[in-house]
Scaffold this motif. Sequence first.
Motif, PDB file in Angstrom:
ATOM      1  N   ARG A  21       0.828  -1.208   0.000  1.00  8.17           N
ATOM      2  CA  ARG A  21       0.000   0.000   0.000  1.00  8.17           C
ATOM      3  C   ARG A  21       0.864   1.261   0.000  1.00  8.17           C
ATOM      4  O   ARG A  21       0.570   2.230  -0.716  1.00  8.17           O
ATOM      5  N   THR A  22       1.950   1.248   0.767  1.00 10.07           N
ATOM      6  CA  THR A  22       2.861   2.390   0.761  1.00 10.07           C
ATOM      7  C   THR A  22       3.439   2.607  -0.633  1.00 10.07           C
ATOM      8  O   THR A  22       3.521   3.740  -1.122  1.00 10.07           O
ATOM      9  N   ALA A  23       3.839   1.510  -1.271  1.00 14.79           N
ATOM     10  CA  ALA A  23       4.373   1.615  -2.632  1.00 14.79           C
ATOM     11  C   ALA A  23       3.311   2.167  -3.578  1.00 14.79           C
ATOM     12  O   ALA A  23       3.604   3.009  -4.434  1.00 14.79           O
ATOM     13  N   GLY A 228      24.134  19.806  -2.448  1.00 17.26           N
ATOM     14  CA  GLY A 228      24.144  20.512  -3.721  1.00 17.26           C
ATOM     15  C   GLY A 228      23.253  21.738  -3.660  1.00 17.26           C
ATOM     16  O   GLY A 228      23.339  22.540  -2.721  1.00 17.26           O
ATOM     17  N   GLU A 229      22.377  21.867  -4.649  1.00 11.71           N
ATOM     18  CA  GLU A 229      21.498  23.041  -4.705  1.00 11.71           C
ATOM     19  C   GLU A 229      20.268  22.876  -3.827  1.00 11.71           C
ATOM     20  O   GLU A 229      19.491  23.815  -3.666  1.00 11.71           O
ATOM     21  N   ARG A 230      20.088  21.696  -3.270  1.00  8.29           N
ATOM     22  CA  ARG A 230      18.882  21.460  -2.478  1.00  8.29           C
ATOM     23  C   ARG A 230      18.955  22.224  -1.166  1.00  8.29           C
ATOM     24  O   ARG A 230      19.945  22.151  -0.429  1.00  8.29           O
ATOM     25  N   ALA A 231      17.884  22.949  -0.867  1.00  3.07           N
ATOM     26  CA  ALA A 231      17.859  23.743   0.363  1.00  3.07           C
ATOM     27  C   ALA A 231      16.667  23.415   1.237  1.00  3.07           C
ATOM     28  O   ALA A 231      16.568  23.894   2.364  1.00  3.07           O
ATOM     29  N   GLU A 232      15.755  22.594   0.725  1.00  2.00           N
ATOM     30  CA  GLU A 232      14.548  22.276   1.476  1.00  2.00           C
ATOM     31  C   GLU A 232      14.421  20.762   1.657  1.00  2.00           C
ATOM     32  O   GLU A 232      14.780  19.984   0.772  1.00  2.00           O
ATOM     33  N   PRO A 233      13.910  20.343   2.808  1.00  2.00           N
ATOM     34  CA  PRO A 233      13.688  18.911   3.021  1.00  2.00           C
ATOM     35  C   PRO A 233      12.485  18.425   2.202  1.00  2.00           C
ATOM     36  O   PRO A 233      11.694  19.239   1.702  1.00  2.00           O
ATOM     37  N   PRO A 234      12.336  17.127   2.050  1.00  2.00           N
ATOM     38  CA  PRO A 234      11.151  16.616   1.359  1.00  2.00           C
ATOM     39  C   PRO A 234       9.900  16.833   2.205  1.00  2.00           C
ATOM     40  O   PRO A 234       9.986  17.102   3.403  1.00  2.00           O
ATOM     41  N   GLN A 235       8.760  16.726   1.572  1.00  2.00           N
ATOM     42  CA  GLN A 235       7.507  16.708   2.311  1.00  2.00           C
ATOM     43  C   GLN A 235       7.242  15.280   2.767  1.00  2.00           C
ATOM     44  O   GLN A 235       7.570  14.313   2.074  1.00  2.00           O
ATOM     45  N   TYR A 236       6.638  15.160   3.940  1.00  2.00           N
ATOM     46  CA  TYR A 236       6.398  13.845   4.512  1.00  2.00           C
ATOM     47  C   TYR A 236       4.912  13.548   4.591  1.00  2.00           C
ATOM     48  O   TYR A 236       4.078  14.445   4.804  1.00  2.00           O
ATOM     49  N   ALA A 237       4.593  12.286   4.409  1.00  2.00           N
ATOM     50  CA  ALA A 237       3.217  11.803   4.582  1.00  2.00           C
ATOM     51  C   ALA A 237       3.296  10.443   5.259  1.00  2.00           C
ATOM     52  O   ALA A 237       3.793   9.472   4.664  1.00  2.00           O
ATOM     53  N   HIS A 238       2.870  10.390   6.497  1.00  2.00           N
ATOM     54  CA  HIS A 238       2.910   9.136   7.252  1.00  2.00           C
ATOM     55  C   HIS A 238       1.513   8.523   7.258  1.00  2.00           C
ATOM     56  O   HIS A 238       0.586   9.075   7.844  1.00  2.00           O
ATOM     57  N   VAL A 239       1.403   7.398   6.565  1.00  2.00           N
ATOM     58  CA  VAL A 239       0.087   6.776   6.377  1.00  2.00           C
ATOM     59  C   VAL A 239      -0.195   5.822   7.528  1.00  2.00           C
ATOM     60  O   VAL A 239       0.726   5.265   8.139  1.00  2.00           O
ATOM     61  N   PRO A 240      -1.469   5.593   7.837  1.00  2.00           N
ATOM     62  CA  PRO A 240      -1.826   4.806   9.026  1.00  2.00           C
ATOM     63  C   PRO A 240      -1.482   3.328   8.876  1.00  2.00           C
ATOM     64  O   PRO A 240      -1.329   2.806   7.768  1.00  2.00           O
ATOM     65  N   MET A 241      -1.386   2.680   9.993  1.00  2.00           N
ATOM     66  CA  MET A 241      -1.125   1.250  10.015  1.00  2.00           C
ATOM     67  C   MET A 241      -2.346   0.482   9.503  1.00  2.00           C
ATOM     68  O   MET A 241      -3.466   0.996   9.478  1.00  2.00           O
ATOM     69  N   TYR A 275      -8.283  -2.634  -3.438  1.00  2.00           N
ATOM     70  CA  TYR A 275      -8.584  -2.784  -2.020  1.00  2.00           C
ATOM     71  C   TYR A 275      -7.606  -1.990  -1.157  1.00  2.00           C
ATOM     72  O   TYR A 275      -8.009  -1.319  -0.202  1.00  2.00           O
ATOM     73  N   LEU A 276      -6.327  -2.046  -1.508  1.00  2.00           N
ATOM     74  CA  LEU A 276      -5.328  -1.350  -0.702  1.00  2.00           C
ATOM     75  C   LEU A 276      -5.482   0.164  -0.764  1.00  2.00           C
ATOM     76  O   LEU A 276      -5.286   0.853   0.240  1.00  2.00           O
ATOM     77  N   VAL A 277      -5.828   0.693  -1.929  1.00  2.00           N
ATOM     78  CA  VAL A 277      -5.954   2.154  -2.031  1.00  2.00           C
ATOM     79  C   VAL A 277      -7.072   2.666  -1.141  1.00  2.00           C
ATOM     80  O   VAL A 277      -7.031   3.804  -0.657  1.00  2.00           O
ATOM     81  N   ARG A 278      -8.069   1.807  -0.887  1.00  2.00           N
ATOM     82  CA  ARG A 278      -9.204   2.219  -0.060  1.00  2.00           C
ATOM     83  C   ARG A 278      -8.945   2.038   1.435  1.00  2.00           C
ATOM     84  O   ARG A 278      -9.778   2.419   2.255  1.00  2.00           O
ATOM     85  N   LEU A 279      -7.816   1.445   1.799  1.00  2.00           N
ATOM     86  CA  LEU A 279      -7.488   1.294   3.220  1.00  2.00           C
ATOM     87  C   LEU A 279      -6.887   2.599   3.734  1.00  2.00           C
ATOM     88  O   LEU A 279      -5.681   2.741   3.886  1.00  2.00           O
ATOM     89  N   GLY A 280      -7.738   3.558   3.964  1.00  2.00           N
ATOM     90  CA  GLY A 280      -7.273   4.847   4.466  1.00  2.00           C
ATOM     91  C   GLY A 280      -7.598   6.012   3.560  1.00  2.00           C
ATOM     92  O   GLY A 280      -7.328   7.168   3.908  1.00  2.00           O
TER      93      GLY A 280
END
Length: 484
Positions: A21-23, A228-241, A275-280
């Motif tokens: 599901r994370t993938a 390098g040129e990167r100055a900002e961290p990535p955005q995070y999304a923590h999905v439920p168990m 089914y997995l996409v609908r889990l959350g």
Amino acid sequence: MAVTTRFAPSPTGYLHVGGARTALYSWLHARQSGGVFRLRIEDTDRERSTPEAVQAILDGMAWLGLAHDGGIEYQTERFERYRALIGQLVEAGHAYPCYSSAEDVEAMREAARARGDKPRYDGTWRPAPGKVLPEPPAGVDPVIRFATPQDGDTVVHDLVKGDIILPNSELDDLVIARGDGTPTYNFCVVVDDMDMGITHVIRGDDHVNNTPRQLAILKALIDIGAAGERAEPPQYAHVPMILGADGKRLSKRHGAVSVMAYREQGILPQALLNYLVRLGWAHGDQEIFSVDEMLAHFDISRVQGGAATFDPDKLLWVNQEHIKAAPADRLEAEFSWHLQRQGIDPSGGPALTDVIDVLRERARTLVEMAEKAAMFYQPVTGYEDKAVNKHGKPPAAERLAEVHAALAGLDDWQPEAIHAAVHRVAEQAEVGLGKVAQPIRIAVSGTAVSPPIDQTLWLLGRDESLARLAAGMEYLRGIAEDAG
């Protein structure tokens, strides 16, 4: 910068449904924006990581259709990069060698607990202005600890959970390299995401506590110019168990958790993704989604924060809906795989797409479909006693003889003509259609269960149908003679 996501499993086992599901979420978020989806194998646990587990992950991803972009990154191939950056952090004062043993650190934590404080390393070896460090003990290889900022807060702008604020004073000085020089998970992840240009980290919420620590490390790497040129961290999304019906974390005790185990059970990859996409996540009241519909509607920011419950019965329902709706040619390859697993060679029988169209309404899984399809590709080797006792008594053999004669004279071997011929036999015998159809089923399948008779005989073909009817007729006659 193009949206770039990643899936980063550890190859210590199969691809489980939580990882799948994370993938999927990561893949959808990248694909719907025309971005990049990367695959990274986090194999630094050398004792538990195996080539077989790597292959199991790749097989699961391929079966689900979650294709990644570019090559696969393996952490064990990047140790030189990690060590170089750790050295730079030490030189810049963002990290330091620590000679405290595991026993020393545990004693520090116990002392903190006794004071009512949060258990943590006490910073014995952390450099500070005017601080005199102890003499390094002889023969001890130090770990390298990251000097976590002690003032201010770390804020994680989570796309699912909202802002997560943690005072830096609560963060420990994390070990980023062990005494033997091998880097630790939290450091490798940060470097990998930085070097791979990851813009969005979508992962399970069991990583929430790691994120503030990883952000602090990333900011230090940016500070020393490693990004390098990167100055900002990535955005995070923590999905439920994902939980089982008992409210516990999904595990083997709840049944299959491996993606490929669901394949073996006859679940379609599209159905499992649905089914997995609908889990959350939800899009109105819609339950059934094609991959194109997922791409059109999925929004990572609308994933719920609470845990989702895995319902095997709901998965079966979703699977059946996909079996009923999918074009037969899209099911053909997977259906053939299941036939072969059951020892069935479909090459000498009817077209798989025709069999699929006949059976799709009555099968919840492709395993069930393959079992029902066996009669079309294998000879009848026996007749079910229960079916014979109920439907094979006289004059069943005579009905079969009449059907055989009627069908043998057909010029057009199509379901409509077959149906009409069988119906005429029933009318002429002045019996209900079932009195004719059930003996036919026994003769051609060995049981009293089959798809509609006209479609069954059509799929078997003229010669095979007539041969089975003749053999069934003789068998029922023999039973009658023995009884007489």
